[in-house]
Design a protein around this motif. Sequence first.
Motif, PDB file in Angstrom:
ATOM      1  N   ARG A  87       0.818  -1.214   0.000  1.00  0.00           N
ATOM      2  CA  ARG A  87       0.000   0.000   0.000  1.00  0.00           C
ATOM      3  C   ARG A  87       0.854   1.267   0.000  1.00  0.00           C
ATOM      4  NH1 ARG A  87      -5.982  -0.727   2.226  1.00  0.00           N
ATOM      5  NH2 ARG A  87      -6.091   1.015   0.791  1.00  0.00           N
ATOM      6  N   LYS A  88       2.108   1.157   0.403  1.00  0.00           N
ATOM      7  CA  LYS A  88       2.995   2.324   0.340  1.00  0.00           C
ATOM      8  C   LYS A  88       3.131   2.842  -1.088  1.00  0.00           C
ATOM      9  CE  LYS A  88       6.230   1.557   4.210  1.00  0.00           C
ATOM     10  NZ  LYS A  88       7.675   1.396   4.535  1.00  0.00           N
ATOM     11  N   TYR A  89       3.034   1.926  -2.041  1.00  0.00           N
ATOM     12  CA  TYR A  89       3.237   2.309  -3.437  1.00  0.00           C
ATOM     13  C   TYR A  89       2.061   3.080  -4.018  1.00  0.00           C
ATOM     14  CZ  TYR A  89       7.400  -0.570  -3.370  1.00  0.00           C
ATOM     15  OH  TYR A  89       8.644  -1.082  -3.068  1.00  0.00           O
ATOM     16  N   GLN A  90       0.999   3.255  -3.230  1.00  0.00           N
ATOM     17  CA  GLN A  90      -0.118   4.088  -3.676  1.00  0.00           C
ATOM     18  C   GLN A  90       0.250   5.569  -3.690  1.00  0.00           C
ATOM     19  OE1 GLN A  90      -3.064   2.140  -0.749  1.00  0.00           O
ATOM     20  NE2 GLN A  90      -4.376   2.750  -2.454  1.00  0.00           N
ATOM     21  N   LYS A  91       1.209   5.952  -2.837  1.00  0.00           N
ATOM     22  CA  LYS A  91       1.578   7.359  -2.755  1.00  0.00           C
ATOM     23  C   LYS A  91       2.236   7.814  -4.060  1.00  0.00           C
ATOM     24  CE  LYS A  91       2.228   7.366   2.259  1.00  0.00           C
ATOM     25  NZ  LYS A  91       3.170   7.655   3.370  1.00  0.00           N
ATOM     26  N   PRO A  92       1.906   9.023  -4.513  1.00  0.00           N
ATOM     27  CA  PRO A  92       2.482   9.526  -5.774  1.00  0.00           C
ATOM     28  C   PRO A  92       4.003   9.463  -5.805  1.00  0.00           C
ATOM     29  CG  PRO A  92       0.684  10.933  -5.073  1.00  0.00           C
ATOM     30  CD  PRO A  92       0.911   9.955  -3.950  1.00  0.00           C
ATOM     31  N   ALA A  93       4.643   9.763  -4.680  1.00  0.00           N
ATOM     32  CA  ALA A  93       6.106   9.763  -4.638  1.00  0.00           C
ATOM     33  C   ALA A  93       6.688   8.359  -4.755  1.00  0.00           C
ATOM     34  CB  ALA A  93       6.589  10.420  -3.343  1.00  0.00           C
ATOM     35  N   THR A 282       9.334  -5.993 -11.011  1.00  0.00           N
ATOM     36  CA  THR A 282       8.584  -4.774 -11.310  1.00  0.00           C
ATOM     37  C   THR A 282       9.447  -3.545 -11.555  1.00  0.00           C
ATOM     38  OG1 THR A 282       8.387  -4.201  -8.968  1.00  0.00           O
ATOM     39  CG2 THR A 282       6.641  -5.586  -9.919  1.00  0.00           C
ATOM     40  N   GLY A 283      10.637  -3.513 -10.956  1.00  0.00           N
ATOM     41  CA  GLY A 283      11.471  -2.328 -11.056  1.00  0.00           C
ATOM     42  C   GLY A 283      11.031  -1.196 -10.146  1.00  0.00           C
ATOM     43  N   TRP A 284      10.153  -1.484  -9.156  1.00  0.00           N
ATOM     44  CA  TRP A 284       9.694  -0.450  -8.225  1.00  0.00           C
ATOM     45  C   TRP A 284      10.845   0.033  -7.354  1.00  0.00           C
ATOM     46  CZ3 TRP A 284       4.816  -3.415  -6.037  1.00  0.00           C
ATOM     47  CH2 TRP A 284       3.864  -3.545  -7.067  1.00  0.00           C
ATOM     48  N   ILE A 285      10.662   1.204  -6.741  1.00  0.00           N
ATOM     49  CA  ILE A 285      11.662   1.714  -5.816  1.00  0.00           C
ATOM     50  C   ILE A 285      11.684   0.849  -4.560  1.00  0.00           C
ATOM     51  CG2 ILE A 285      11.388   4.067  -6.678  1.00  0.00           C
ATOM     52  CD1 ILE A 285       9.800   4.711  -4.149  1.00  0.00           C
ATOM     53  N   ASP A 286      12.823   0.816  -3.896  1.00  0.00           N
ATOM     54  CA  ASP A 286      13.008  -0.022  -2.712  1.00  0.00           C
ATOM     55  C   ASP A 286      12.499   0.713  -1.470  1.00  0.00           C
ATOM     56  OD1 ASP A 286      13.824  -1.727  -0.706  1.00  0.00           O
ATOM     57  OD2 ASP A 286      15.890  -1.889  -1.408  1.00  0.00           O
ATOM     58  N   MET A 287      11.580   0.093  -0.753  1.00  0.00           N
ATOM     59  CA  MET A 287      11.092   0.616   0.520  1.00  0.00           C
ATOM     60  C   MET A 287      11.039  -0.508   1.543  1.00  0.00           C
ATOM     61  SD  MET A 287       8.050   3.309  -0.444  1.00  0.00           S
ATOM     62  CE  MET A 287       7.059   2.108  -1.304  1.00  0.00           C
ATOM     63  N   GLU A 288      11.274  -0.169   2.798  1.00  0.00           N
ATOM     64  CA  GLU A 288      11.268  -1.169   3.850  1.00  0.00           C
ATOM     65  C   GLU A 288       9.868  -1.724   4.089  1.00  0.00           C
ATOM     66  OE1 GLU A 288      13.859  -2.546   5.525  1.00  0.00           O
ATOM     67  OE2 GLU A 288      15.012  -1.471   4.012  1.00  0.00           O
TER      68      GLU A 288
END
Length: 294
Positions: A87-93, A282-288
């Motif tokens: 759900r963190k990936y919902q944020k625009p940033a 996916t190539g998404w940014i890395d988040m904890e």
Amino acid sequence: MLKMGKQNVIVTLLGCCVFCGLYYSQQNIHCSSPMSKKDESAEQYSTPFLSPTPTSRRKGPLPYKCGIVWFYHIPSTGGSSINRWLRKYQKPANGNITYYQSWKVAVTGGKFLPDPEMYEKKYNKGMETYIQNLGPNEWRIAHSHLTNNYLNESDDILNLWRTTVESQGCQLINTVMLRDPLNHAMSLHKVMKSKNSTRDEWTEHLKTPTGLGKWHTVLDFFLYNNQFLRNHPDYPNPWGRNPFNVTKHEKVRRAMEILNQHFDVVSIADHAQYKHDILEMTGWIDMEIPHSNV
């Protein structure tokens, strides 16, 4: 035929069958487990997997450009942490990735939902719309949980989703987090305490193959979700938990078949590897991944 790597299945009896698998293939399905591959307890249960199907093989180089990440959330497996991370990936940033879920608490006032399939159909109808009209570089996330997919009878639905997504030049990444039987039982015990339940109530359903207890194993939820009042005319033993009264061996065989045919990322209590596999695809940014529940 695609050659698969080493595969193992761990089957433990805890009143009823509980399952966990060390499921690995470099060319096909990612699976991780903190348990050593040389664990003798795993070796004695080693069993061949079914051959992978075309629907579960990688398509093209990584990362994929677009697609759906679908998470089948089994309770008390650390899935809440995975869901919060997604759900963190919902944020625009963080990518501005859309998110879909539609589940219902299965037990209210001590009673099961009278028509769980209604909620399953609602979820699937929403998914059919959600996976349409993907952009060439668009990712979406879907979360399946209580009263959603009854995987034992969902092959056609899962095949349709994959075909629909792939027809748009994108990929469907089906994922699941499993947990070893002991830690899963301990987690459920804490849930039991928080709900002011009793040990007898917690284990009552394990006495018979089709019992309607609130507490189920990883294997039970994977195959049958928690649709305990689900009933079809061809069910020899009514209700949703193992309605055909199959053996523990058949339940494990069926679960491995579903994993092999439909799932792309399978992790056993290894959140770091789960994240690694998703980011690689996916190539998404890395988040904890945040810590949730027990």
